[in-house]
Scaffold this active site. Structure first.
Site, PDB file in Angstrom:
ATOM      1  N   THR A  13       0.811  -1.219   0.000  1.00 42.71           N
ATOM      2  CA  THR A  13       0.000   0.000   0.000  1.00 42.71           C
ATOM      3  C   THR A  13       0.849   1.275   0.000  1.00 42.71           C
ATOM      4  OG1 THR A  13      -0.099  -0.127   2.403  1.00 42.71           O
ATOM      5  CG2 THR A  13      -1.926  -1.121   1.195  1.00 42.71           C
ATOM      6  N   GLY A  14       2.170   1.129   0.158  1.00 51.07           N
ATOM      7  CA  GLY A  14       3.039   2.313   0.184  1.00 51.07           C
ATOM      8  C   GLY A  14       3.248   2.888  -1.210  1.00 51.07           C
ATOM      9  N   ALA A  15       3.914   4.043  -1.247  1.00 48.28           N
ATOM     10  CA  ALA A  15       4.134   4.716  -2.540  1.00 48.28           C
ATOM     11  C   ALA A  15       4.916   3.808  -3.486  1.00 48.28           C
ATOM     12  CB  ALA A  15       4.885   6.036  -2.323  1.00 48.28           C
ATOM     13  N   VAL A  16       5.947   3.122  -2.987  1.00 46.72           N
ATOM     14  CA  VAL A  16       6.735   2.226  -3.837  1.00 46.72           C
ATOM     15  C   VAL A  16       5.939   0.960  -4.160  1.00 46.72           C
ATOM     16  CG1 VAL A  16       8.840   0.822  -3.963  1.00 46.72           C
ATOM     17  CG2 VAL A  16       8.943   3.133  -3.013  1.00 46.72           C
ATOM     18  N   SER A  42      -3.596  -1.989   7.189  1.00 48.84           N
ATOM     19  CA  SER A  42      -4.061  -1.995   5.800  1.00 48.84           C
ATOM     20  C   SER A  42      -4.735  -3.301   5.396  1.00 48.84           C
ATOM     21  CB  SER A  42      -2.878  -1.744   4.853  1.00 48.84           C
ATOM     22  OG  SER A  42      -2.310  -0.485   5.095  1.00 48.84           O
ATOM     23  N   CYS A 130      17.836   4.912  -3.783  1.00 46.08           N
ATOM     24  CA  CYS A 130      17.402   5.577  -5.015  1.00 46.08           C
ATOM     25  C   CYS A 130      18.465   6.500  -5.600  1.00 46.08           C
ATOM     26  CB  CYS A 130      16.116   6.358  -4.761  1.00 46.08           C
ATOM     27  SG  CYS A 130      16.106   7.284  -3.218  1.00 46.08           S
ATOM     28  N   GLU A 210      23.101   9.767   6.763  1.00 43.69           N
ATOM     29  CA  GLU A 210      23.050   8.366   6.321  1.00 43.69           C
ATOM     30  C   GLU A 210      22.786   8.237   4.823  1.00 43.69           C
ATOM     31  OE1 GLU A 210      20.124   6.699   8.910  1.00 43.69           O
ATOM     32  OE2 GLU A 210      21.508   6.634  10.622  1.00 43.69           O
ATOM     33  N   LYS A 214      25.200   6.208   2.197  1.00 43.49           N
ATOM     34  CA  LYS A 214      24.734   5.151   1.276  1.00 43.49           C
ATOM     35  C   LYS A 214      25.353   5.358  -0.104  1.00 43.49           C
ATOM     36  CE  LYS A 214      20.249   4.570   3.579  1.00 43.49           C
ATOM     37  NZ  LYS A 214      18.817   4.961   3.534  1.00 43.49           N
ATOM     38  N   ARG A 236      16.893  17.823   0.296  1.00 41.62           N
ATOM     39  CA  ARG A 236      15.489  17.618  -0.051  1.00 41.62           C
ATOM     40  C   ARG A 236      14.933  18.926  -0.625  1.00 41.62           C
ATOM     41  NH1 ARG A 236      13.270  12.558   0.456  1.00 41.62           N
ATOM     42  NH2 ARG A 236      13.630  12.277   2.675  1.00 41.62           N
ATOM     43  N   HIS A 243      14.118  12.523  -8.452  1.00 43.20           N
ATOM     44  CA  HIS A 243      15.361  13.028  -7.874  1.00 43.20           C
ATOM     45  C   HIS A 243      16.255  13.563  -8.994  1.00 43.20           C
ATOM     46  CE1 HIS A 243      14.286  11.455  -4.090  1.00 43.20           C
ATOM     47  NE2 HIS A 243      15.133  10.458  -3.960  1.00 43.20           N
TER      48      HIS A 243
END
Lengths: 332, 332
Positions: A13-16, A42, A130, A210, A214, A236, A243
């Site tokens: 159910t998440g954006a991804v 959910s 990402c 962090e 990455k 951001r 991005h």
């Protein structure tokens, strides 16, 4: 032999997760059955896959019976808790979280960059961050011309990197500000409407957050080159979905702009957008919904003899997450 | 002797012009009389200075009689056409446009960086480009510790750099997009709401746009160091007012983070905002309306032995334009 796979999507159910369903369908992934898993909150929610309604089930340790491929995108702690159950049930896990990325026994895959590493898996394959994926799709063709020694990269990251809630906050807060109300941060730690802020992950002792680390460590692992030095600044910006990254690279030998452009023109997953006359370069509005990473502003680095500069843009939810995970599943 | 000055502001109705009036008043600039000049379109428009109403007059070659200091901010072509009339009338011109910046006979001044150059003027003093000013205020104290050989800088530039019309377009287009309407670019060449784009100045043969080349050449002139190599990427982000910049510098010797921080802490025009624990760094929302350039994310450049990385933020209309011009006038 039936090549069709029983697939589970964890964090459906998440954006991804939503983009994973879209991508499986659009790319005609050979799905025999699809199980949608999420938190108890959910459970029961109906979702649509190729016109069919599938109810979301609660994620438990028993969720993976009969599953061949489990796509995880529910955060690192869920992955740490549940991935082994999926592996034990015989599934291969493609994990979009940071949980296993730096585990030496887990391959970290960008299909355009290091597809051969997938053979080394022991049940779990990690999807990189990402920002790393988008950068490496753009610079791998240049690395193949001459090894890259140094990367300086500044990111312009969208709200979607923080999921659906991040995107909602940007929209709602911007509407409030336009209506003359104050910007009240709720999900993000800082005002976001018409503002920008350093990436909201914890800062380590060396002053890097962090997200930046990455980019440093995942790049070395994926490129199999521990000598690459990366200086990232992750920021951001008030963009909803894609991005962008300003990248400068220093190479062992001088690669000309023409040579770089020729290599990028035939590179998989890359679309060159570099029209100097029309001032048309990679932009989020042209990258949203695209599978390819847009690459432009290809030019010599004025500050370095063997350097090139680029500006790239990739859909954070697709190539930065769901698409790359589905591409890994395709390699299987 | 009366130290008070007869001041003219050319382009008084523009975004920078309005801030010039504000700044003259706030800093108690010794104004004997104030003449507000603009195009015939704005002639007769009433503006307020220290509670007094002053009517805008049309800019002509005869506008400068009796003027001691003329602050120009009406674009390069107006400056080229009218600055000499002001000089001939006995005024000193402080020009905010790019018209004279690279003229060897015109000093290019950031008061915190090269105030002594002002003595060399022959009637015209140039105000550098906003991105250059903001960067140099932050890195000059570090240059003084050890010369800077190389700069890689990515900008996050606000709408205000394109004036009041740019800011209006961002607000109106964003409101339209939030109402479900398309983003229709009118003033800028590309969609701006929740989007970003490469700076909308012409691209030169080497692939750099004019904004970027200003950072390259103005930096060398102001720092009196033609050996500094600069690789800029200038990007317009959907922020209303302050410019941000991710900067990495390479120096002759290694300067530690502690040493850099100590130098920045006592540097004029700099405010350190670098709270790693609270994840609080320079942001446009905290820079808007401020005179100081905010400097944070002070850390070693992981990609370079003698390198440092910074993130800075400055009010484009103030330190990037109006304030710097008024500070130059104060030096006179």
């Amino acid at each position: 032999m039936n090549q069709n796979k029983n697939v589970a999507v964890v964090g459906a159910t998440g954006a991804v997760g939503v983009e994973m369903l879209e991508t499986l369908a659009k790319r005609n992934f050979p799905v025999k059955s699809l199980r949608l898993l999420a938190s108890s909150r959910s459970a029961g929610k109906p979702m649509t896959y190729r016109g069919e309604t599938i109810k979301v089930e609660e994620l438990t340790k028993d969720s993976f019976k009969g599953i061949d491929i489990a796509l995880f995108s529910a955060g690192a702690s869920r992955s740490r808790e549940f991935a082994q159950f999926a592996v034990d049930a015989g599934a291969v896990v493609v994990d979009n979280s940071s949980a296993f990325r730096m585990d030496p026994s887990v391959p970290l895959i960008v299909p355009e960059v290091n597809p051969e590493d997938i053979k080394k898996h022991h049940g779990v394959i990690a999807n990189p961050n990402c920002t790393t994926i988008i950068m490496l799709v753009a610079i791998k063709p240049l690395y193949d011309l001459s090894p890259i020694k140094r990367i300086v990269v500044s990111t312009y990251q969208s709200a979607s990197g923080a999921g659906a809630k991040g995107m909602e906050e940007l929209e709602q807060q911007t509407a409030a500000v336009l209506a003359g109300q104050p910007a009240v941060p709720q999900f993000f730690p800082h005002p976001y409407a018409f503002n920008l802020f350093s990436h909201n992950t914890a800062i380590q002792a060396n002053g890097y957050n962090e997200e930046e680390l990455k980019m440093v460590y995942e790049t070395r692992k994926i490129m199999h080159d521990d000598a690459i030095r990366v200086c990232p600044t992750c920021v951001r910006v008030p963009v909803l979905r894609s991005h962008s990254e300003a990248i400068t690279i220093e190479q062992v030998r001088k690669v000309s702009v023409e040579e770089a452009r020729a290599a990028l023109a035939k590179a998989p997953g890359v679309k060159i957008v570099d029209d100097r006359e029309k001032n048309l370069f990679p932009m989020p509005c042209n990258s949203n919904g695209q599978y390819d990473v847009l690459v432009g502003r290809i030019r010599e680095d004025l500050s370095c003899d063997n350097g090139l500069a680029l500006f790239v843009c990739g859909d954070q939810l697709l190539k930065g997450a769901a698409l790359n995970a589905v591409q890994i599943a395709e390699l299987l």
